[in-house]
Design an enzyme around this catalytic site. Structure first.
Site, PDB file in Angstrom:
ATOM      1  N   THR A 117       0.872  -1.176   0.000  1.00 13.02           N
ATOM      2  CA  THR A 117       0.000   0.000   0.000  1.00 13.02           C
ATOM      3  C   THR A 117       0.905   1.219   0.000  1.00 13.02           C
ATOM      4  O   THR A 117       1.554   1.532   0.993  1.00 13.02           O
ATOM      5  CB  THR A 117      -0.934   0.004   1.223  1.00 13.02           C
ATOM      6  OG1 THR A 117      -1.811  -1.124   1.137  1.00 13.02           O
ATOM      7  CG2 THR A 117      -1.771   1.271   1.255  1.00 13.02           C
ATOM      8  N   LYS A 169      -7.348   1.608  -3.244  1.00 16.21           N
ATOM      9  CA  LYS A 169      -7.050   1.235  -1.862  1.00 16.21           C
ATOM     10  C   LYS A 169      -7.260   2.422  -0.933  1.00 16.21           C
ATOM     11  O   LYS A 169      -7.704   2.265   0.215  1.00 16.21           O
ATOM     12  CB  LYS A 169      -5.610   0.716  -1.754  1.00 16.21           C
ATOM     13  CG  LYS A 169      -5.171   0.334  -0.327  1.00 16.21           C
ATOM     14  CD  LYS A 169      -6.004  -0.802   0.251  1.00 16.21           C
ATOM     15  CE  LYS A 169      -5.615  -1.147   1.693  1.00 16.21           C
ATOM     16  NZ  LYS A 169      -4.321  -1.828   1.795  1.00 16.21           N
TER      17      LYS A 169
END
Length: 295
Positions: free
Chosen positions: A99, A174
């Site tokens: 991420t 995300k």
């Protein structure tokens, strides 16, 4: 596809089982981890091999998977000294599950294309349990033909995989995920504290409302542990704050207003200040418990 050579860089709580699923599906996997002893342990458990540098792991690999901590870590293992990009073969695919920012994703995509291989940004959702059980959700940015090549391998540890658009789109998706979670967990925390203060049996409360419109994954999977003040079951506060900073930085670029996200990020900062860095994200409720006791 079992004749492919794979590499996996980063064996944290997510990467370790993800790499394991690739191996259990019959693939040859070479792993790299900053702490070599963990890579050695993985290689014994899954009958794979391990490398001393990312470049060594990437040598002759058809696909290189990666799951590290943040932008700096990602740059280090890709374009830093001994990084994987220095040893990627022509036509290979680098699949990044970190991420990270959309900026670093597009940067590395461009560098990869210049060097003759492909890059996908593919952050995941589902936490440690999702990684261990092979049921992650994967949001991918990149080119359709490359996604189609990588999809069967990603399926080894995912229950849902979708190409979201061009390079960086996986990371942006995300961010949407983390923005939504921040608000959901704060709402769940407030509802739980309200129920306790009102003298309700919150086990019964959540049994009822989890069947209705208020239901969420967070409610179903975290209400009991929140009631028991147990916060060792998921994504850590430190990691969530890193992700929310990415969200807020990107919001400044695209003109989005994130008032709730900013507030919840501040609440997580309070939890860090009291030593809750490694608590899971449902620990937001501890702020409300503390206030209740002071009243």
């Amino acid at each position: 596809m079992n004749d492919l050579k794979l590499a996996f860089i980063g064996l944290g709580v997510m990467g370790y089982p993800m790499a394991g699923h690739l191996s259990k599906n019959g693939h040859r996997v070479c792993v790299y981890n900053r702490t070599t002893s963990r890579a050695e342990k993985w290689s014994i458990e899954y009958a794979g091999t391990y490398a001393i540098t990312p470049a060594e792991a990437a040598q002759d690999a058809d696909f290189v998977f990666c799951c590290v901590g943040n932008d700096d870590d990602l740059r280090s293992v890709t374009i830093g000294e001994g990084g994987a990009f220095s040893n990627m073969k022509q036509g290979a695919v680098f699949v990044d599950h970190t991420t990270a920012s959309a900026t670093v994703a597009t940067e590395l995509y461009g560098l990869a294309r210049q060097q003759g291989f492909d890059f996908l940004d593919a952050p995941v959702s589902g936490g440690q349990a999702g990684a261990e059980n092979g049921i992650l959700t994967v949001m991918v940015g990149g080119d359709q033909p490359v996604f189609d090549k990588a999809r069967p391998l990603i399926d080894c540890f995912a229950q849902s995989v979708m190409l979201m658009g061009n390079s960086g789109s996986g990371q942006l998706t995300k961010m949407v995920n983390q923005i939504c979670i921040a608000g959901l967990v704060q709402g769940l925390s407030e509802g739980l504290a309200f129920g306790v203060n009102a003298g309700l049996d919150c086990n019964q409360v959540f049994e009822v409302i989890s069947k209705g419109a208020a239901s969420s994954w967070q409610m179903i999977n975290r209400n009991q542990t929140m009631l028991e003040n147990e916060f060792k079951f998921g994504f850590a506060v430190d990691w969530m704050r890193k992700d929310l900073r990415l969200c807020m930085d990107e919001a400044k670029k695209n003109g989005s207003d994130l008032p709730v996200t900013e507030i919840v990020d501040g609440y997580y900062a309070e939890i860090q200040a009291t030593g809750g860095n490694r608590y899971d994200t449902s620990s937001l409720v501890t702020r409300l418990y503390r206030k209740d006791l002071e009243q």
